[in-house]
Write an enzyme that holds these catalytic residues in place. Structure first.
Site, mmCIF file in Angstrom:
data_model
loop_
_atom_site.group_PDB
_atom_site.id
_atom_site.type_symbol
_atom_site.label_atom_id
_atom_site.label_comp_id
_atom_site.label_asym_id
_atom_site.label_seq_id
_atom_site.Cartn_x
_atom_site.Cartn_y
_atom_site.Cartn_z
ATOM 1 N N HIS A 148 3.746 -11.608 7.497
ATOM 2 C CA HIS A 148 3.415 -10.587 6.381
ATOM 3 C C HIS A 148 4.649 -9.592 6.046
ATOM 4 O O HIS A 148 5.051 -9.334 4.781
ATOM 5 C CB HIS A 148 2.150 -9.709 6.604
ATOM 6 C CG HIS A 148 1.581 -8.894 5.671
ATOM 7 N ND1 HIS A 148 2.013 -7.503 5.121
ATOM 8 C CD2 HIS A 148 0.734 -8.969 4.497
ATOM 9 C CE1 HIS A 148 1.330 -6.973 4.289
ATOM 10 N NE2 HIS A 148 0.738 -8.053 3.812
ATOM 11 N N SER B 270 -0.486 -5.927 -1.878
ATOM 12 C CA SER B 270 0.899 -5.778 -0.905
ATOM 13 C C SER B 270 2.136 -6.057 -1.525
ATOM 14 O O SER B 270 3.020 -5.414 -1.356
ATOM 15 C CB SER B 270 0.735 -6.612 0.205
ATOM 16 O OG SER B 270 -0.103 -6.270 1.294
ATOM 17 N N ASP C 238 4.597 -2.593 9.302
ATOM 18 C CA ASP C 238 3.694 -3.885 8.984
ATOM 19 C C ASP C 238 3.685 -4.723 10.366
ATOM 20 O O ASP C 238 3.881 -4.138 11.400
ATOM 21 C CB ASP C 238 4.639 -4.585 7.907
ATOM 22 C CG ASP C 238 3.615 -5.264 6.777
ATOM 23 O OD1 ASP C 238 2.916 -6.456 7.220
ATOM 24 O OD2 ASP C 238 3.555 -5.110 5.858
#
Length: 529
Positions: A115, A324, A77
Site C-alpha cells: 500500500h 487513498s 503507511d
C-alpha cells in the site's frame, strides 16, 4: 497459506486497494501499458498518472518550474519499497519503523504489504532523472521531461518522501501507532534534509466519538498547527457509512474524496464513485481527485503481489481504486503549491486547493464532492496574494481537545496477537493512555523524548545516516506474550514469502484485519469469489 487464511486475505485485500479491475470498463487488466500516450480528449486512460497530472493541472505547475522541489512529504503507511521509480538517490528517507515488523531487521522500513509504495509512487515517483527538457522528445507535451507520457512520473516528482512505517506486512496497525507516527513527524519536521511540509494519511477508522475530542483528530490538528498540511482520505465505505473516516472528519485538516474522470480531461462529467465515503452537511469532503484504477508502483513478491493477481500491469505496476489514491494525488498537488509558495501556511494551501477546484458533474452533492476536482491549472502563474484574494475565506474549524477515548478512536477494528485483541485505554505496549497528559505533550511537541513515546522505547533516539534504527521492544502484557520472544523471522524480506502467522492485523479499509482502515482500500470491482 491454508484455506481459511486465503479466504481471509482475499476478503481483506479486496477492500484494501491493491488488486482491482477497471470499473465501468470492458478493458482487460493489463491491456493499457504504462507507457501508453493518450492522443485524444476522450477515451483516455484516466488512471494513468500522466493523464491525472493533466486533469489536475500538475503539468502546468511543472512547466512553470514547480515540481515539488525542496518539499518533504511524510507517508505514514505500510512502508516504502525502493522499487524503480522510487530509487533515485535521496528520493526516500526512512523515518522510524513503528510497525510490528520492526522487530525483524530484515523487515524494518520495508513495505511488505504494497500500500505505502503505491501511495508514494503517486505522490513523487519518477522514472526521469531530472525535470529538464529532453532535446528531440516527441512525446513531451510541455517544457518538462516529466510530461513524457512514456515515463512513469508522479504528481510532485521532485518532492522527497519521508517513510514513516506503521503498518506491518499484512497491514496490521493500531491507532496508537498512527498517532505516534504523526507526533514523530511534527517533532522531526525540520531535521536536516527533510523539510516535512505535507503528511499523507491514506488511512481512517470508524471512530465512535466526535472529532472534537478524538485523539487521532487532535494529533493531525497539532501537525497542522505546526505548519504541516495534513491530507487525509475520506474513506471507502460510501455504500454503507454516512460521515467521513477519522481523521478526515476533522474540519481542521484537508479531507479528500474520489472521482471517476470517465475517460476525459474535463471534470464536468466526473462522478463520485459509489465506494467513496460520504460527508455530511456539518463536515463534507474538501476536494476530490481521480481515484479509479490509478496506476502506480507495486512491490514484487510482497503480500498483495503474491496473493492477488488482478490489477497488475506489466512487471512493475498495479492499478487500485480508492480515496487513498485520491489523497496521494492531492498530497502531490500540495507539495507543488509549497514548492511555489514555501511561505504558505496550511490554511492558505487548503484555501487555494478549494478555491481553484473545478466543478464536477451537476447533481453531485457538495458533501460528497466538496469544492470539486482539485486543479492547479490556474495557479501556476499567480501570486500568493492574488490567489488568496480570489478565494473564500475558510471558516474557523472547531478544534479537538484530544481528551476523548483511544479505544473509541479505534472504532470497530482491533489488532490481535495470539487470539487476544488490544482493547481499552492503552497503547501497544500496554502503557496507559492518559488523555490530558498526551494532549498536553502533543501540543507542546514533547510526546517523543528521544526514542521514547508514552513512556516506552519504540525506536532509536537519533538519526544514523538516513535511517532511524529500530530497537528491541519490551514485553506487551495485553498480548499474553513478549515482543522480544515473538518470531518474526519467518517473514524474511527476500522476495520469497511473508508469514501469514502472528498478527492477524488491521483493516486496510474494509477488511477484517483488525486495527483500523487504510482508506485506499476497495479495489474497484470489489468482490471476490
Amino acid at each position: 497459506m491454508n484455506t481459511t487464511q486465503l479466504r481471509r486475505a482475499s476478503r481483506h485485500l479486496v477492500a484494501t486497494g491493491i488488486a482491482l479491475t477497471i470499473a465501468g470498463s470492458s478493458m482487460a487488466i493489463g491491456a493499457v501499458p504504462a507507457s501508453a500516450a493518450p492522443s485524444a480528449t476522450s477515451g483516455l486512460d484516466s488512471g494513468s498518472l500522466n493523464v491525472i497530472a493533466r486533469i489536475t493541472g500538475a503539468q502546468s505547475m511543472w512547466d512553470a518550474g514547480f515540481t515539488g522541489q525542496g518539499v518533504g512529504v511524510a507517508v505514514i503507511d505500510t512502508g516504502v519499497a525502493r522499487v524503480p521509480g522510487l530509487d533515485r538517490v535521496d528520493k526516500v528517507i526512512d523515518g522510524p519503523d513503528l510497525s510490528f515488523d520492526s522487530q525483524a531487521p530484515s523487515l524494518a522500513n520495508v513495505d511488505g504489504f504494497g500500500h505505502g509504495t503505491h501511495i508514494a509512487g503517486i505522490i513523487a515517483g519518477s522514472d526521469v532523472a531530472s525535470g529538464k527538457a529532453v532535446a528531440g522528445c516527441t512525446t513531451c507535451t510541455g517544457a518538462s521531461a516529466y510530461t513524457d507520457s512514456s515515463k512513469f512520473v508522479g504528481i510532485a516528482p521532485d518532492a522527497k518522501i519521508v517513510n514513516v512505517k506503521v503498518g506491518a506486512f499484512d497491514g496490521s496497525v493500531d491507532v496508537s501507532q498512527v498517532i505516534a507516527g504523526i507526533n514523530w513527524v511534527v517533532q522531526h519536521r525540520n531535521d536536516t534534509g527533510v523539510n516535512i511540509r505535507v503528511i499523507n494519511i491514506s488511512y481512517g477508522t470508524d471512530s465512535m466519538q466526535s472529532a472534537n475530542v478524538d485523539p487521532l483528530a487532535y494529533a493531525v490538528e497539532q501537525a497542522w498547527r505546526a505548519g504541516i498540511v495534513v491530507v487525509a482520505a475520506g474513506g471507502n465505505d460510501g455504500e454503507s457509512v454516512v460521515g467521513l473516516a477519522d481523521p478526515a472528519y476533522s474540519s481542521g485538516i484537508l479531507s479528500v474524496g474520489a472521482t471517476d474522470p470517465m475517460g476525459t480531461l474535463d471534470p464536468a462529467d466526473d462522478i463520485v464513485p459509489a465506494f467513496a465515503q460520504h460527508g455530511t452537511e456539518q463536515r463534507g469532503i474538501d476536494v476530490t481527485a481521480p481515484g479509479v484504477s490509478v496506476l502506480s508502483l507495486r512491490v514484487p513478491n510482497g503480500f498483495v503481489d503474491q496473493h492477488i493477481t488482478t490489477g497488475k500491469v506489466g512487471t512493475r505496476f498495479q492499478r487500485a481504486s480508492g480515496t487513498s489514491q485520491s489523497t496521494a494525488v492531492v498530497s502531490g498537488l500540495a507539495a507543488l503549491l509549497l514548492s511555489k509558495f514555501p511561505q504558505a501556511t496550511p490554511d492558505q494551501v487548503k484555501a487555494i486547493l478549494r478555491g481553484s477546484a473545478s466543478g464536477i458533474k451537476t447533481g453531485e452533492r457538495r458533501e460528497f464532492s466538496g469544492s470539486g476536482s482539485a486543479n492547479l491549472g490556474t495557479v501556476a502563474t499567480g501570486t500568493l496574494q492574488a490567489l488568496l484574494a480570489s478565494v473564500t475565506s475558510l471558516l474557523a474549524p472547531t478544534p479537538s481537545n484530544g481528551l476523548g477515548s483511544l479505544e473509541k478512536a479505534r472504532g470497530t477494528y482491533h489488532v490481535v496477537s495470539n487470539g487476544r485483541e488490544l482493547r481499552g485505554e492503552m497503547d501497544i505496549f500496554s502503557r496507559p493512555w492518559v488523555p490530558l497528559t498526551m494532549a498536553l505533550t502533543m501540543r507542546l511537541g514533547l510526546s517523543w523524548i528521544g526514542g521514547t513515546w508514552n513512556g516506552a522505547v519504540w525506536t532509536k533516539s537519533s538519526l544514523f545516516g538516513t535511517t532511524w534504527g529500530p530497537t528491541s521492544w519490551a514485553g506487551s502484557d495485553w498480548s499474553g506474550a513478549r515482543w522480544s520472544g515473538a518470531r518474526w523471522s519467518d517473514s524474511n524480506w527476500d522476495g520469497a514469502r511473508w508469514s501469514d502467522s502472528g498478527w492477524s492485523g488491521a483493516r486496510w479499509s474494509d477488511s477484517d484485519w483488525s486495527g483500523a482502515r487504510w482508506s485506499g482500500a476497495r479495489w474497484s470491482g470489489s468482490s471476490w469469489s
